[in-house]
Design an enzyme around this catalytic site. Structure first.
Site, PDB file in Angstrom:
ATOM      1  NE  ARG A   1      -0.657   3.508   4.822  1.00 46.37           N
ATOM      2  CZ  ARG A   1      -1.746   2.733   4.734  1.00 46.37           C
ATOM      3  NH1 ARG A   1      -2.388   2.609   3.575  1.00 46.37           N
ATOM      4  NH2 ARG A   1      -2.192   2.084   5.788  1.00 46.37           N
TER       5      ARG A   1
ATOM      6  CG  ASP B   1      -0.267  -0.152   2.524  1.00 46.52           C
ATOM      7  OD1 ASP B   1       0.931   0.182   2.622  1.00 46.52           O
ATOM      8  OD2 ASP B   1      -0.906  -0.651   3.471  1.00 46.52           O
TER       9      ASP B   1
ATOM     10  CG  ASP C   1      -3.256  -1.103   7.018  1.00 46.67           C
ATOM     11  OD1 ASP C   1      -2.161  -1.084   6.434  1.00 46.67           O
ATOM     12  OD2 ASP C   1      -3.363  -1.022   8.260  1.00 46.67           O
TER      13      ASP C   1
ATOM     14  NE  ARG D   1       3.333   6.624   4.877  1.00 41.83           N
ATOM     15  CZ  ARG D   1       3.008   5.441   5.383  1.00 41.83           C
ATOM     16  NH1 ARG D   1       3.549   4.343   4.876  1.00 41.83           N
ATOM     17  NH2 ARG D   1       2.152   5.350   6.385  1.00 41.83           N
TER      18      ARG D   1
ATOM     19  CD  GLU E   1       3.137  -3.266   7.866  1.00 38.88           C
ATOM     20  OE1 GLU E   1       4.278  -3.035   7.415  1.00 38.88           O
ATOM     21  OE2 GLU E   1       2.235  -2.415   7.898  1.00 38.88           O
TER      22      GLU E   1
END
Length: 299
Positions: free
Chosen positions: A173, A108, A178, A215, A181
């Site tokens: 971003r 993302d 979301d 961002r 990770e």
């Protein structure tokens, strides 16, 4: 009250003229009448002010006649905040057209570059660019590093040494989602998906906000199809709808559809949202840091 006071004053004055107050009664009566009239007028004014205060309290909800209370201010501000939030979700601050992707950080986030027009950069920026090109040509590494950092941090400009042309650079971003990770399950899958999607093509960027890390919070539009990459990630089950910062209904529906069809990360029995993963990682790092400090004290 004022009318009653005047009537009383006239009655007293009339009685004085009729000699009811004895010798000198006329003068005393006039003085008494004037005093009675003045007191009544003052009482009338005081009553009027009190009524105005009460009226203001009821209409505004304040602690005095002119200053709104905190609760009243809050009530007035709430609809304005809601309107501003709704507007921020639909109207971009600005749009970048036909920019190149420099790098992809994760599922993302990415960095874009583009060549600004001459009018976009001020004289001070061009002076720094020329100084950097001179430093590069004379192999002055210290000056090159200093000037390059100043251009990047203050003006968002990078200069490729081989070309010498200033380029604007912006970290993005993705808005409303979301992604996992990189260390999470499906984190690398989402990252690879974004890399393939932007490879070899220009993109448009609609910027809506700036996050706490500096961002740009944005929608990434893939050209020439004009597909929104943020939405594609939700459709493929490679990201969560970031409901804490985004309330758009169609984004919720895209996530719900991917869940029903068990796409991407929704194939897992218990996928961990990235915000919970980050929180757990931050907590673990804090414990390790605290333990290391204790060990240092002991030694």
């Amino acid at each position: 009250a004022e009318a009653k006071a005047r009537a009383r004053a006239r009655a007293v004055a009339g009685s004085a003229r009729m000699g009811l107050f004895g010798k000198g009664g006329s003068r005393k009566a006039k003085e008494k009448a004037a005093a009675a009239g003045g007191d009544a007028a003052e009482k009338g004014k005081g009553k009027k002010k009190k009524n105005e205060k009460e009226k203001n309290k009821k209409s505004v909800g304040c602690s005095c006649c002119c200053i709104p209370s905190r609760s009243a201010k809050k009530k007035l501000a709430e609809p304005r905040k809601a309107e501003a939030a709704a507007l921020a979700e639909t109207v971009p601050l600005y749009t970048l057209v036909g920019v190149k992707v420099k790098s992809v950080q994760d599922g993302d986030g990415l960095t874009v570059r583009w060549q600004p027009g001459k009018d976009e950069l001020g004289r001070a920026v061009w002076d720094l660019v020329n100084q950097l090109n001179v430093a590069n040509s004379t192999f002055d590494k210290q000056a090159s590093a200093r000037l390059a950092e100043e251009l990047r941090s203050k003006h968002g400009i990078v200069v490729e040494e081989a070309v010498g042309t200033p380029l604007k650079e912006l970290r993005l971003r993705f808005r409303g989602i979301d992604a996992p990770e990189r260390k999470q399950e499906y984190g690398d899958v989402a990252w690879e998906f974004v890399k393939r999607a932007v490879s070899g093509r220009d993109i448009n960027v609609r910027v809506y906000n700036t996050d706490r890390y500096g961002r740009a919070v944005a929608d990434v539009i893939l050209l020439p199809e004009n597909r929104v990459l943020n939405e594609l990630l939700l459709e493929e089950g490679l990201a969560w709808h970031y409901a804490a910062f985004d309330s758009r209904e169609h984004m919720m529906q895209l996530e719900a559809k991917a869940k029903r069809e068990r796409k991407g990360l929704w194939q897992s029995s218990n996928p961990v949202p990235p915000w919970e993963f980050r929180k757990a990682a931050s907590s673990a790092n804090g414990k390790i840091s605290s333990a290391s400090k204790k060990n240092k004290k002991k030694t």
